[in-house]
Scaffold this active site. Structure first.
Site, PDB file in Angstrom:
ATOM      1  N   SER A 147       0.869  -1.486  -0.051  1.00 19.26           N
ATOM      2  CA  SER A 147      -0.110  -0.207   0.087  1.00 19.26           C
ATOM      3  C   SER A 147       0.457   1.573   0.415  1.00 19.26           C
ATOM      4  O   SER A 147       2.186   1.167  -0.131  1.00 19.26           O
ATOM      5  CB  SER A 147      -0.605   0.481   1.372  1.00 19.26           C
ATOM      6  OG  SER A 147      -1.070   1.325   1.631  1.00 19.26           O
ATOM      7  N   TYR A 160      -3.378   0.157  10.105  1.00 23.66           N
ATOM      8  CA  TYR A 160      -3.387  -0.768   8.676  1.00 23.66           C
ATOM      9  C   TYR A 160      -1.403  -0.387   7.952  1.00 23.66           C
ATOM     10  O   TYR A 160      -1.220  -1.267   7.081  1.00 23.66           O
ATOM     11  CB  TYR A 160      -4.119   0.343   8.054  1.00 23.66           C
ATOM     12  CG  TYR A 160      -4.394   0.040   6.382  1.00 23.66           C
ATOM     13  CD1 TYR A 160      -3.758   1.037   5.301  1.00 23.66           C
ATOM     14  CD2 TYR A 160      -4.982  -0.920   5.632  1.00 23.66           C
ATOM     15  CE1 TYR A 160      -4.289   0.649   4.235  1.00 23.66           C
ATOM     16  CE2 TYR A 160      -5.504  -1.345   4.740  1.00 23.66           C
ATOM     17  CZ  TYR A 160      -4.427  -0.332   3.787  1.00 23.66           C
ATOM     18  OH  TYR A 160      -4.666  -0.357   2.459  1.00 23.66           O
TER      19      TYR A 160
HETATM   20  P1  NAP Z   1     -11.770  -4.911  -1.396  1.00 21.88           P
HETATM   21  O1  NAP Z   1     -13.050  -3.997  -2.115  1.00 21.88           O
HETATM   22  O2  NAP Z   1     -12.847  -4.202   0.643  1.00 21.88           O
HETATM   23  O3  NAP Z   1     -12.302  -5.992  -1.109  1.00 21.88           O
HETATM   24  C1  NAP Z   1     -11.569  -6.993   0.093  1.00 21.88           C
HETATM   25  C2  NAP Z   1     -11.583  -8.420   0.162  1.00 21.88           C
HETATM   26  O4  NAP Z   1     -10.807  -9.145   1.457  1.00 21.88           O
HETATM   27  C3  NAP Z   1     -12.899  -9.081   0.055  1.00 21.88           C
HETATM   28  O5  NAP Z   1     -12.936  -9.681  -1.027  1.00 21.88           O
HETATM   29  C4  NAP Z   1     -12.960  -9.461   1.094  1.00 21.88           C
HETATM   30  O6  NAP Z   1     -13.864 -11.034   1.302  1.00 21.88           O
HETATM   31  C5  NAP Z   1     -11.038 -10.235   1.468  1.00 21.88           C
HETATM   32  N1  NAP Z   1     -11.066 -10.411   2.505  1.00 21.88           N
HETATM   33  C6  NAP Z   1     -11.059  -9.358   3.993  1.00 21.88           C
HETATM   34  N2  NAP Z   1     -11.215 -10.140   5.446  1.00 21.88           N
HETATM   35  C7  NAP Z   1     -10.730 -11.212   4.808  1.00 21.88           C
HETATM   36  C8  NAP Z   1     -10.010 -13.201   5.609  1.00 21.88           C
HETATM   37  N3  NAP Z   1     -10.044 -12.736   7.008  1.00 21.88           N
HETATM   38  N4  NAP Z   1      -9.808 -13.806   4.837  1.00 21.88           N
HETATM   39  C9  NAP Z   1     -10.311 -13.880   3.574  1.00 21.88           C
HETATM   40  N5  NAP Z   1     -10.669 -12.863   2.807  1.00 21.88           N
HETATM   41  C10 NAP Z   1     -11.029 -11.933   3.201  1.00 21.88           C
HETATM   42  O7  NAP Z   1     -10.738  -4.561  -0.461  1.00 21.88           O
HETATM   43  P2  NAP Z   1      -9.753  -3.913  -1.649  1.00 21.88           P
HETATM   44  O8  NAP Z   1      -9.804  -2.239  -2.243  1.00 21.88           O
HETATM   45  O9  NAP Z   1      -9.942  -4.646  -2.767  1.00 21.88           O
HETATM   46  O10 NAP Z   1      -7.824  -4.403  -1.339  1.00 21.88           O
HETATM   47  C11 NAP Z   1      -7.553  -5.401  -1.519  1.00 21.88           C
HETATM   48  C12 NAP Z   1      -6.522  -5.277  -1.336  1.00 21.88           C
HETATM   49  O11 NAP Z   1      -5.541  -4.703  -1.585  1.00 21.88           O
HETATM   50  C13 NAP Z   1      -6.443  -5.013   0.218  1.00 21.88           C
HETATM   51  O12 NAP Z   1      -4.876  -5.477   1.462  1.00 21.88           O
HETATM   52  C14 NAP Z   1      -6.429  -3.709   0.607  1.00 21.88           C
HETATM   53  O13 NAP Z   1      -5.423  -3.065   1.959  1.00 21.88           O
HETATM   54  C15 NAP Z   1      -4.988  -3.037  -0.369  1.00 21.88           C
HETATM   55  N6  NAP Z   1      -5.132  -2.186  -1.157  1.00 21.88           N
HETATM   56  C16 NAP Z   1      -6.158  -1.686  -1.493  1.00 21.88           C
HETATM   57  C17 NAP Z   1      -5.997  -0.094  -2.265  1.00 21.88           C
HETATM   58  C18 NAP Z   1      -7.282   0.567  -2.123  1.00 21.88           C
HETATM   59  O14 NAP Z   1      -7.097   1.279  -2.762  1.00 21.88           O
HETATM   60  N7  NAP Z   1      -8.274  -0.206  -2.652  1.00 21.88           N
HETATM   61  C19 NAP Z   1      -4.927   0.426  -1.908  1.00 21.88           C
HETATM   62  C20 NAP Z   1      -3.246  -0.461  -1.849  1.00 21.88           C
HETATM   63  C21 NAP Z   1      -4.018  -1.728  -1.329  1.00 21.88           C
HETATM   64  P3  NAP Z   1     -14.735 -11.146   2.173  1.00 21.88           P
HETATM   65  O15 NAP Z   1     -15.230  -9.932   3.108  1.00 21.88           O
HETATM   66  O16 NAP Z   1     -15.874 -11.612   1.311  1.00 21.88           O
HETATM   67  O17 NAP Z   1     -14.841 -12.406   3.168  1.00 21.88           O
HETATM   68  C1  GCO Z   2      -6.533   5.170   3.316  1.00 22.72           C
HETATM   69  C2  GCO Z   2      -6.730   4.460   1.517  1.00 22.72           C
HETATM   70  C3  GCO Z   2      -5.503   3.402   2.057  1.00 22.72           C
HETATM   71  C4  GCO Z   2      -5.612   2.946   0.691  1.00 22.72           C
HETATM   72  C5  GCO Z   2      -4.661   2.393   0.115  1.00 22.72           C
HETATM   73  C6  GCO Z   2      -3.868   3.662  -0.474  1.00 22.72           C
HETATM   74  O1  GCO Z   2      -8.021   5.183   3.580  1.00 22.72           O
HETATM   75  O2  GCO Z   2      -6.196   5.889   2.974  1.00 22.72           O
HETATM   76  O3  GCO Z   2      -7.786   2.920   2.332  1.00 22.72           O
HETATM   77  O4  GCO Z   2      -5.008   3.065   2.851  1.00 22.72           O
HETATM   78  O5  GCO Z   2      -5.914   1.804   0.680  1.00 22.72           O
HETATM   79  O6  GCO Z   2      -3.648   0.976   1.594  1.00 22.72           O
HETATM   80  O7  GCO Z   2      -2.579   2.881  -0.815  1.00 22.72           O
END
Ligand code: NAP
Ligand code: GCO
Length: 266
Positions: A147, A160
């Site tokens: 992230s 986080y």
């Molecule tokens: P999201 O839309 O909230 O999806 C998260 C996924 O993780 C869901 O499919 C959820 O499935 C699953 N999950 C959560 N806890 C779990 C557990 N204990 N066991 C199994 N599955 C679990 O999040 P996203 O934005 O796609 O993010 C995915 C990854 O990218 C995360 O690691 C997040 O920190 C990272 N990330 C996101 C962003 C962003 O801007 N969106 C940026 C950087 C990094 P269920 O709830 O259905 O089980």
């Molecule tokens: C926040 C956001 C970020 C993104 C991502 C950025 O609240 O700042 O959720 O944490 O999820 O991790 O890279």
């Protein structure tokens, strides 16, 4: 030489955790497009049913497993079931994750621990479960979804950021400890991506104006847009393929330039 063959995942088994929707779904779609057989998990049947329909709509024969990645017993069963159904895991993407946006002084230790458990400890559990087969095959790819918070802090995301910072170092340590088995462990560091996880940060205000955080991110991103989950597909295919066989312990930031930019002057 047909350089594109280096990006092929034909015959490989890829497990993407938390890939019912969001970033995980897009990464799984990209890996499938490069030829991988897809396994994914989530915690409940409702999301599973919707996900299987969504994969089928894309023409992807994904196999879904109900599994909480923080539970070692469930993870062991899932990895064994995948081995029986598809073959041992060649590519693991530790994508499952949550965030809790609470000022640290108001955050309970239980909330802190839950974020660490899912966003960091689960990657340890998952990686430990697939490494033995990778070591035996002398081949494997582990990709941890890090992230911006692997590098930066901000208000309300202490747990986080601690988890994602730790995930960066776990990535480097797996790379260090298992590189000798021709296993590469790298990270992808997405910028701000439009998924359910960030939906609260993009909600329109009552007067129809942008959420202040939405405007903030647009000013901090040279690309002047939020990322789409599809923006991460190419990085995932690269790090999952032989094209990255000499890349190890690297965090590839796919952030539209946020980490390089001081931000647009108001
Ligand atoms: P999201 O839309 O909230 O999806 C998260 C996924 O993780 C869901 O499919 C959820 O499935 C699953 N999950 C959560 N806890 C779990 C557990 N204990 N066991 C199994 N599955 C679990 O999040 P996203 O934005 O796609 O993010 C995915 C990854 O990218 C995360 O690691 C997040 O920190 C990272 N990330 C996101 C962003 C962003 O801007 N969106 C940026 C950087 C990094 P269920 O709830 O259905 O089980
Ligand atoms: C926040 C956001 C970020 C993104 C991502 C950025 O609240 O700042 O959720 O944490 O999820 O991790 O890279």
């Amino acid at each position: 030489m047909d350089i594109l063959k280096k990006f092929s995942l034909e015959g490989k088994v890829a497990l993407v955790t938390g890939a019912a929707y969001g970033i995980g779904f897009a990464i799984a779609e990209g890996l499938a497009g490069a030829g991988a057989k897809i396994a994914f998990n989530c915690r409940g049947q409702e999301h599973m049913d919707k996900a299987l329909a969504a994969y089928a709509e894309k023409g992807i024969e994904a196999k879904g497993y109900i599994c909480d990645v923080t539970r070692e017993d469930e993870v062991a069963k899932m990895v064994a079931d995948i081995k029986a159904d598809l073959g041992s895991v060649d590519i693991l993407v530790n994508n499952a994750g949550i965030i809790k946006r609470i000022p640290m002084t108001e955050m309970s230790s239980e909330d802190f621990r839950q974020v660490i458990d899912i966003d960091l400890t689960a990657a340890f559990i998952m990686s430990k479960a697939v490494l033995p087969d990778m070591m035996e095959k002398k081949s494997g790819k582990i990709i941890n979804i890090c992230s911006m918070m692997s590098e930066l802090g901000r208000e309300t995301v202490s747990a986080y950021a601690a988890a994602k910072g730790g995930l960066k170092m776990l990535t480097k340590n797996i790379a260090s400890e298992y590189g000798q088995y021709n296993i590469q462990c790298n990270g992808i560091g997405p910028g701000y991506i439009a998924t359910p996880q960030t939906a609260p940060l993009r909600e329109r205000q009552a007067d129809g104006s942008r959420h202040p955080f939405d405007s903030f991110i647009l000013a901090k991103t040279p690309a002047e847009r939020w990322g789409d989950p599809e923006d991460l597909m190419g990085a995932a295919v690269f790090l999952a393929s032989e094209a990255s066989d000499f890349v190890n312990g690297h965090i590839l930031y796919v952030d539209g330039g946020i980490l390089a930019y001081i931000g647009k002057q108001p």
